[in-house]
Design an enzyme around this catalytic site. Structure first.
Site, PDB file in Angstrom:
ATOM      1  CB  THR A  55     -39.524  -5.363   4.132  1.00 25.36           C
ATOM      2  OG1 THR A  55     -39.184  -4.005   3.839  1.00 25.36           O
ATOM      3  CG2 THR A  55     -40.565  -5.861   3.147  1.00 25.36           C
TER       4      THR A  55
ATOM      5  CE  LYS B 249     -41.571  -1.903   2.733  1.00 23.89           C
ATOM      6  NZ  LYS B 249     -40.387  -2.113   1.813  1.00 23.89           N
TER       7      LYS B 249
ATOM      8  CB  THR C 150     -37.446  -0.170  -1.689  1.00 29.15           C
ATOM      9  OG1 THR C 150     -36.663  -0.669  -2.731  1.00 29.15           O
ATOM     10  CG2 THR C 150     -38.161  -1.344  -1.064  1.00 29.15           C
TER      11      THR C 150
ATOM     12  CG  ASN D  42     -28.991  -3.309   2.649  1.00 26.59           C
ATOM     13  OD1 ASN D  42     -29.946  -3.541   1.922  1.00 26.59           O
ATOM     14  ND2 ASN D  42     -28.993  -2.307   3.518  1.00 26.59           N
TER      15      ASN D  42
ATOM     16  CB  SER E  22     -29.349 -15.032   5.196  1.00 24.90           C
ATOM     17  OG  SER E  22     -28.999 -13.821   5.830  1.00 24.90           O
TER      18      SER E  22
END
Length: 407
Positions: free
Chosen positions: A157, A183, A194, A402, A407
């Site tokens: 990501t 990741k 995460t 962050n 967006s």
């Protein structure tokens, strides 16, 4: 170690390096341009173990993978998407995760109960499954370096780099290979965070023994990193062991158990440190080593508190040798601490000895803090406990990344 071979790192190797594994990764359309769909497959059903987020809110794919790990006890394939976490998506999210499982099973001609599912990306958005439905049929599995790279790229990501590592060891005189890819860049506060971690090995080991080893090693590695203190909804570490190396079944009573365990631990540590090093906007890896605690558990607690302190992290970013922030974090960690016995070093420079400040060279400390890796040592004088934790500095770029993630 009972074997002189122990383990060795294999360069230019990746997740498909152990015998019998293949992988694929591609751009299917979840993200604008980058690869976003991946598949990992074993020739035969593999023993499986997993460790998952402790967040009470758990994403739909994680629930499906837990069913495979804990109910089936075997896994043959894992389908992964990036760009959408399929978390906080209600009944539709569960249905979508099961459909991903079924799509992969149909492609491979195996039972869906042998397929794990993992997703990473934005939380709270319903999946658009159409790109995945089309993409699964287009995935081209293989066991070359390129196939492994495709897989590693498709799970990313906000990561800036792929995270791959491979080691081999000898078990019963046979080469056993353990590979991992991961990741993780932000919302990293494991127990878990995460992050997705996938480990493959051709070792012969039953799922129960594999689970015990992975759970123990996770506490020493993945659960000892932090970037920003946030715990995510999707975090998963899964290991598949297909037995194709041909060794006798592994257990703690096996004469080469230490070889396997140590090799698995270094693979997990490599991946954990790579995640910490690649924290969003990070410029430095911070390692905190604590010795002299009343227990290993308390040592790890202190190490993680120090490396997770926003004030310590910003001081390292600014090359500021502010040891007061370090000792403050030690003090509020909740562990047993006698301030008059605490000693602190940054790199090789002693800052505090038995609670007393020690004169130091600002110029020397600035040089130490400017390095890509900064090591902080804390001695407590309380017992024999020791522990490590890893993190990164906190930078302007972290805020920018962050503030605009959706967006």
């Amino acid at each position: 170690m009972n074997s002189l071979f122990e383990f060795r790192k294999l360069s230019s190797k990746n997740i498909v390096s152990p015998k019998g594994f293949s992988a694929a990764g591609m751009h299917c359309g979840i993200k604008h341009k980058k690869k976003d769909l991946a598949l990992l497959v074993s020739e035969v059903p593999a023993s499986v173990a997993g460790v998952f987020t402790t967040n009470a809110v758990q994403a739909a794919p994680l629930k499906i993978t837990k069913e495979v790990v804990y109910n089936t006890g075997k896994m043959q394939a894992l389908i992964v998407n990036s760009g959408n976490a399929n978390a906080c998506t209600g009944k539709q999210g569960i249905a979508d995760a099961y459909e991903m499982q079924a799509l992969a099973a149909k492609k491979l001609g195996i039972d869906p109960s042998l397929v794990g599912v993992a997703s990473t990306g934005v939380i709270g958005q319903i999946m658009n499954l159409e790109p995945i439905r089309k993409g699964v049929g287009q995935l081209q599995l293989g066991n070359t370096l390129e196939h492994g790279i495709d897989f590693a790229q498709a799970i990313l990501t906000t990561d800036t780099v792929m995270k791959n590592t491979t080691y081999s060891t000898l078990i019963d005189g046979k080469e056993v290979v353990i590979s991992g890819t991961a990741k993780g860049s932000g919302m990293i506060e494991p127990n878990m965070a995460t992050m997705l971690g996938f480990i493959t090995t051709d070792a012969n080991i039953e799922s129960a023994e594999l689970q015990k080893a992975l759970s123990e090693i996770t506490d020493l590695t993945f659960n000892s990193i932090t970037v920003d203190g946030d715990t995510s909804t999707n975090d998963t570490v899964v290991i598949m062991a297909n037995g194709l190396a041909g060794n006798n079944p592994l257990s703690p009573s096996h004469p080469d158990w230490d070889n396997f365990y140590s090799t698995l631990q270094i693979v997990a540590e490599d991946l954990a440190k790579a995640i910490a090093r690649d924290g969003e906007g990070a410029t430095k890896l911070i390692e905190v080593e604590v010795a002299g605690a009343v227990s290993d558990e308390e040592a790890r607690k202190i190490a993680k508190t120090v490396v997770g302190s926003p004030l310590v992290k910003t001081a390292v970013f600014g090359n500021d040798a502010n040891w007061g922030r370090i000792i403050a974090a030690v003090g509020y960690s909740g562990a047993t601490v006698d301030p008059e016995k605490v000693s602190i070093k940054i790199g090789h420079a002693l800052m505090v000895e038995n609670g007393e400040p020690v004169p130091f060279s600002e110029e020397e400390l600035i040089t130490i803090l400017k390095a890509n890796e900064v090591k902080i040592y804390v001695s407590l004088g309380q017992g024999e406990g020791c522990g490590l934790a890893w993190g990164c500095d906190l930078t302007y770029d972290y805020v920018q990344i962050n503030a605009s993630y959706r967006s």
